[in-house]
Design a protein around this motif. Structure first.
Motif, mmCIF file in Angstrom:
data_model
loop_
_atom_site.group_PDB
_atom_site.id
_atom_site.type_symbol
_atom_site.label_atom_id
_atom_site.label_comp_id
_atom_site.label_asym_id
_atom_site.label_seq_id
_atom_site.Cartn_x
_atom_site.Cartn_y
_atom_site.Cartn_z
ATOM 1 N N ARG A 38 50.161 45.378 71.736
ATOM 2 C CA ARG A 38 49.686 46.762 71.841
ATOM 3 C C ARG A 38 50.575 47.576 72.775
ATOM 4 O O ARG A 38 50.818 48.759 72.524
ATOM 5 N N GLU A 39 51.052 46.940 73.821
ATOM 6 C CA GLU A 39 51.927 47.657 74.751
ATOM 7 C C GLU A 39 53.220 48.083 74.064
ATOM 8 O O GLU A 39 53.793 49.119 74.399
ATOM 9 N N GLY A 40 53.720 47.270 73.132
ATOM 10 C CA GLY A 40 54.882 47.655 72.336
ATOM 11 C C GLY A 40 56.183 47.732 73.100
ATOM 12 O O GLY A 40 57.057 48.525 72.741
ATOM 13 N N ASP A 41 56.324 46.898 74.120
ATOM 14 C CA ASP A 41 57.568 46.929 74.900
ATOM 15 C C ASP A 41 58.637 46.028 74.305
ATOM 16 O O ASP A 41 59.822 46.202 74.606
ATOM 17 N N ASN A 42 58.228 45.043 73.489
ATOM 18 C CA ASN A 42 59.187 44.082 72.943
ATOM 19 C C ASN A 42 58.848 43.779 71.480
ATOM 20 O O ASN A 42 57.789 44.165 70.977
ATOM 21 N N ILE A 43 59.782 43.081 70.854
ATOM 22 C CA ILE A 43 59.556 42.599 69.488
ATOM 23 C C ILE A 43 58.814 41.271 69.581
ATOM 24 O O ILE A 43 59.288 40.332 70.232
ATOM 25 N N ASN A 44 57.656 41.173 68.937
ATOM 26 C CA ASN A 44 56.846 39.959 68.992
ATOM 27 C C ASN A 44 56.588 39.445 67.572
ATOM 28 O O ASN A 44 56.431 40.227 66.633
ATOM 29 N N PHE A 45 56.550 38.127 67.464
ATOM 30 C CA PHE A 45 56.314 37.472 66.187
ATOM 31 C C PHE A 45 54.935 36.816 66.190
ATOM 32 O O PHE A 45 54.504 36.271 67.211
ATOM 33 N N CYS A 46 54.261 36.865 65.069
ATOM 34 C CA CYS A 46 52.942 36.235 64.944
ATOM 35 C C CYS A 46 53.091 34.728 65.145
ATOM 36 O O CYS A 46 53.943 34.104 64.497
ATOM 37 N N PRO A 47 52.295 34.122 66.014
ATOM 38 C CA PRO A 47 52.397 32.671 66.237
ATOM 39 C C PRO A 47 51.934 31.853 65.044
ATOM 40 O O PRO A 47 52.175 30.651 65.003
ATOM 41 N N TYR A 48 51.304 32.495 64.060
ATOM 42 C CA TYR A 48 50.779 31.753 62.920
ATOM 43 C C TYR A 48 51.656 31.897 61.670
ATOM 44 O O TYR A 48 51.905 30.921 60.970
ATOM 45 N N CYS A 49 52.103 33.124 61.377
ATOM 46 C CA CYS A 49 52.885 33.343 60.151
ATOM 47 C C CYS A 49 54.317 33.792 60.424
ATOM 48 O O CYS A 49 55.077 34.005 59.477
ATOM 49 N N SER A 50 54.675 33.982 61.687
ATOM 50 C CA SER A 50 56.053 34.313 62.119
ATOM 51 C C SER A 50 56.495 35.719 61.740
ATOM 52 O O SER A 50 57.669 36.063 61.887
#
Length: 309
Positions: free
Chosen positions: A215-227
């Motif tokens: 939610r903060e949107g400071d970095n690129i994050n990947f879903c831990p389940y589906c990548s």
């Protein structure tokens, strides 16, 4: 900055989905002609076998014709010789020759007729095969031309999409781009939103702390389940009610505590009811004693005064 990357990824996603779909079609296009190729090859193989059978049968018919001609000549020679015989022995010899030649002629003629009929039927079969092969070759060539035109259109579209991809790709980190491309090849969508703590790609509830990071949107994050790459999306209040809130769901332990509290309340109520019933019993005993005393007093007052004197 991250918002700009998200926008680039979303735009790139639509391009890559179309591109990979077209590339798949180009790769699978030759398979469309495989069945026609197999049919044509089978027809040609059967035609070659039938043609060899035809040549063999034709040679046999030629041999039977020669045998028939020899039998006819032998019979006719015997018949002519009848005019010149002088002895009974010569007559018997010629008669035997004529009979044998006639039998041979009839037998060969019968076989010849049968084989000539087979030869004629086989000739018609070969003509049908030739017609089918010609038609199949025409269909195959037409399909190949149509497929080549279609492939040309696909390749032109791929080239246009590649040009659009090359404009966006340099603006994205190469490592992220590589992962993003592989995700789309596998799952179609490479970037999806997080709504009310849920990944809309795999519909798995994310850990609250991780959801807050997204939610903060400071970095690129990947879903831990589906990548998939995640970005946060605000949810309207009426839509939020339809989502399952794990924080308010409680646990089985909470349910056990509620049941224990209810049991304790029921025990207390039962104890209070029991005490009330005991008090009522004590009061009824006191009332009985008072009633007995009043009855004794009434009996004393009813006694004869003369008796007391």
């Amino acid at each position: 900055m991250v918002t700009e990357v998200f926008d680039n990824l979303k735009e790139l996603q639509s391009i890559l989905v179309k591109k990979y779909d077209l590339e798949k079609k180009v790769q699978e296009a030759p398979k469309q002609l495989s069945s026609q190729d197999e049919l044509l090859a089978r027809l040609k193989k059967e035609y070659i076998a039938k043609n060899a059978e035809y040549d063999e049968l034709k040679a046999k018919v030629g041999t039977l014709k020669v045998e028939l001609d020899e039998a006819v000549k032998s019979r006719e020679a015997g018949e002519k010789g009848m005019d010149n015989i002088t002895t009974h022995r010569e007559y018997e010899a010629l008669e035997k020759q004529i009979a044998e030649a006639t039998d041979k002629e009839n037998e060969v003629r019968k076989d010849l007729q049968k084989e000539e009929k087979r030869l004629s039927e086989l000739n018609e079969t070969l003509k049908n095969y030739e017609s089918m092969i010609s038609s199949q070759e025409a269909d195959l060539n037409s399909s190949r031309d149509s497929l080549n035109n279609q492939l040309s259109e696909y390749n032109n579209e791929i080239a246009q999409l590649k040009a659009e991809e090359d404009k966006i790709a340099p603006n994205i980190d190469q490592e992220i781009l590589f992962k993003f491309q592989r995700i789309i090849q596998r799952n179609t969508n490479g970037i999806v939103s997080v709504r009310n703590g849920v990944c809309t790609g795999c519909h798995m509830t994310l850990p609250p702390q991780f959801a807050n990071i997204v939610r903060e949107g400071d970095n690129i994050n990947f879903c831990p389940y589906c990548s998939r790459i995640l970005y946060y999306e605000e949810v309207a209040e009426d839509e939020a009610e339809n989502y399952f809130d794990i924080n308010t769901a409680g646990s089985l332990a909470d349910l056990d505590d509620e049941f224990e509290d209810e049991d304790e309340e029921m025990d207390n109520e039962n104890q209070e009811d029991s005490g009330m019933y005991d008090d009522e019993a004590d009061l009824s005993d006191d009332d009985d004693e008072l009633l007995d005393d009043e009855m004794d007093d009434e009996e004393d007052s009813d006694e004869d005064p003369s008796d007391s004197e």
